[in-house]
Design a protein around this motif. Structure first.
Motif, PDB file in Angstrom:
ATOM      1  N   PHE A   1       0.845  -1.179   0.000  1.00  0.00           N
ATOM      2  CA  PHE A   1       0.000   0.000   0.000  1.00  0.00           C
ATOM      3  C   PHE A   1       0.890   1.242   0.000  1.00  0.00           C
ATOM      4  CE2 PHE A   1      -4.037  -1.974   0.748  1.00  0.00           C
ATOM      5  CZ  PHE A   1      -3.734  -3.139   1.435  1.00  0.00           C
TER       6      PHE A   1
ATOM      7  N   GLU B   1      -2.917   5.412   0.540  1.00  0.00           N
ATOM      8  CA  GLU B   1      -3.917   4.344   0.657  1.00  0.00           C
ATOM      9  C   GLU B   1      -4.053   3.892   2.104  1.00  0.00           C
ATOM     10  OE1 GLU B   1      -3.513   2.152  -3.674  1.00  0.00           O
ATOM     11  OE2 GLU B   1      -2.163   1.565  -2.067  1.00  0.00           O
ATOM     12  N   LEU B   2      -2.928   3.745   2.761  1.00  0.00           N
ATOM     13  CA  LEU B   2      -2.947   3.329   4.158  1.00  0.00           C
ATOM     14  C   LEU B   2      -3.643   4.363   5.036  1.00  0.00           C
ATOM     15  CD1 LEU B   2      -2.017   1.113   6.056  1.00  0.00           C
ATOM     16  CD2 LEU B   2       0.107   2.363   6.380  1.00  0.00           C
ATOM     17  N   ASP B   3      -3.346   5.636   4.795  1.00  0.00           N
ATOM     18  CA  ASP B   3      -4.005   6.704   5.552  1.00  0.00           C
ATOM     19  C   ASP B   3      -5.511   6.667   5.332  1.00  0.00           C
ATOM     20  OD1 ASP B   3      -1.590   7.557   6.539  1.00  0.00           O
ATOM     21  OD2 ASP B   3      -1.363   9.208   5.096  1.00  0.00           O
ATOM     22  N   LYS B   4      -5.914   6.438   4.097  1.00  0.00           N
ATOM     23  CA  LYS B   4      -7.352   6.395   3.776  1.00  0.00           C
ATOM     24  C   LYS B   4      -8.034   5.234   4.493  1.00  0.00           C
ATOM     25  CE  LYS B   4     -10.482   6.342  -0.155  1.00  0.00           C
ATOM     26  NZ  LYS B   4     -10.591   6.254  -1.614  1.00  0.00           N
ATOM     27  N   ILE B   5      -7.375   4.077   4.506  1.00  0.00           N
ATOM     28  CA  ILE B   5      -7.944   2.908   5.184  1.00  0.00           C
ATOM     29  C   ILE B   5      -8.069   3.173   6.681  1.00  0.00           C
ATOM     30  CG2 ILE B   5      -7.488   0.507   5.826  1.00  0.00           C
ATOM     31  CD1 ILE B   5      -6.164   0.189   3.041  1.00  0.00           C
ATOM     32  N   VAL B   6      -7.009   3.708   7.274  1.00  0.00           N
ATOM     33  CA  VAL B   6      -7.010   3.982   8.719  1.00  0.00           C
ATOM     34  C   VAL B   6      -8.074   5.020   9.062  1.00  0.00           C
ATOM     35  CG1 VAL B   6      -5.649   4.954  10.605  1.00  0.00           C
ATOM     36  CG2 VAL B   6      -4.623   3.285   9.065  1.00  0.00           C
ATOM     37  N   GLN B   7      -8.163   6.096   8.266  1.00  0.00           N
ATOM     38  CA  GLN B   7      -9.163   7.131   8.533  1.00  0.00           C
ATOM     39  C   GLN B   7     -10.583   6.558   8.429  1.00  0.00           C
ATOM     40  OE1 GLN B   7      -8.664  10.099   9.772  1.00  0.00           O
ATOM     41  NE2 GLN B   7      -6.460   9.752   9.753  1.00  0.00           N
ATOM     42  N   GLY B   8     -10.803   5.676   7.449  1.00  0.00           N
ATOM     43  CA  GLY B   8     -12.122   5.052   7.318  1.00  0.00           C
ATOM     44  C   GLY B   8     -12.477   4.225   8.533  1.00  0.00           C
ATOM     45  N   ARG B   9     -11.527   3.456   9.022  1.00  0.00           N
ATOM     46  CA  ARG B   9     -11.782   2.621  10.204  1.00  0.00           C
ATOM     47  C   ARG B   9     -11.980   3.475  11.449  1.00  0.00           C
ATOM     48  NH1 ARG B   9      -8.300  -2.843   9.447  1.00  0.00           N
ATOM     49  NH2 ARG B   9      -9.354  -3.489   7.554  1.00  0.00           N
TER      50      ARG B   9
END
Length: 193
Positions: free
Chosen positions: A48, A52-60
């Motif tokens: 990632f 992309e990682l920031d987006k995933i973490v922010q979503g969670r």
């Protein structure tokens, strides 16, 4: 002294991340490729980007925050409800809530036990255990009835599939009788046909 257990270690897994010292990520990218190629069974590891990682973490985080806020709101409304009640009403409400929680826990335990028993029964009958998810698991009688229904449906589906396999294809049509000349007959005998 003998070393009894020796395991190969990928020391790179334990190395520090150099992204904070300003040295760049050129070395990290090269080792990332090596790690991808050496994956077990030829499986490639997904990498990632930081975005992309920031987006995933922010979503969670947003999802968990929303759940937490809902939980807090529920507690707040319950606290407000309790403030307006008298002592008798509070005790009655708390007792009803406790009974409801116990009933929910008991139902969950019953469901787990019935699921386990249903999977064993399905396996004994040669039926895929994944079908336990579609059974009615509220009590033992309804579970037994739903297992019987699934068993009948599964057996009829198997019988139908077997009949289709056995039926197979249409037989091949015979070749039409063709009169061969003497030369063609001799040629076929010579060729072994």
């Amino acid at each position: 002294m003998k070393k009894k257990f020796m395991f190969p270690l990928d020391i790179q897994l334990f190395a520090d991340d150099n992204s904070g010292d300003g040295s760049g990520n050129d070395d990290d990218q090269g080792t990332g490729q090596d790690n991808q190629d050496s994956g077990e069974g030829g499986q490639e590891k997904k990498t990632f980007t930081q975005e992309e990682l920031d987006k995933i973490v922010q979503g969670r985080i947003a999802k968990e925050r929303k759940a937490w806020e809902k939980h807090l709101e529920d507690e707040k409304t319950e606290a407000q409800k309790l403030e307006t009640m008298s002592e008798k009403e509070k005790k009655k409400y708390q007792e009803e809530k406790r009974i409801k929680d116990l009933d929910d826990r008991e139902a969950a335990i019953t469901r787990r036990e019935l699921t386990a028993q249903a999977k064993v029964q399905l396996a004994d009958k040669g039926i895929p255990t994944e079908l336990a998810e579609i059974l009615i698991l509220t009590d033992a009688d309804s579970c037994k009835k739903s297992i019987e229904t699934v068993e009948k449906a599964f057996q009829s589906a198997v019988e139908k599939a077997v009949e289709e396999k056995i039926k197979g294809r249409e037989p091949m049509k015979k070749a039409k009788d063709v009169k061969l000349t003497d030369e063609e007959l001799v040629y076929q005998k010579m060729m072994g046909k």
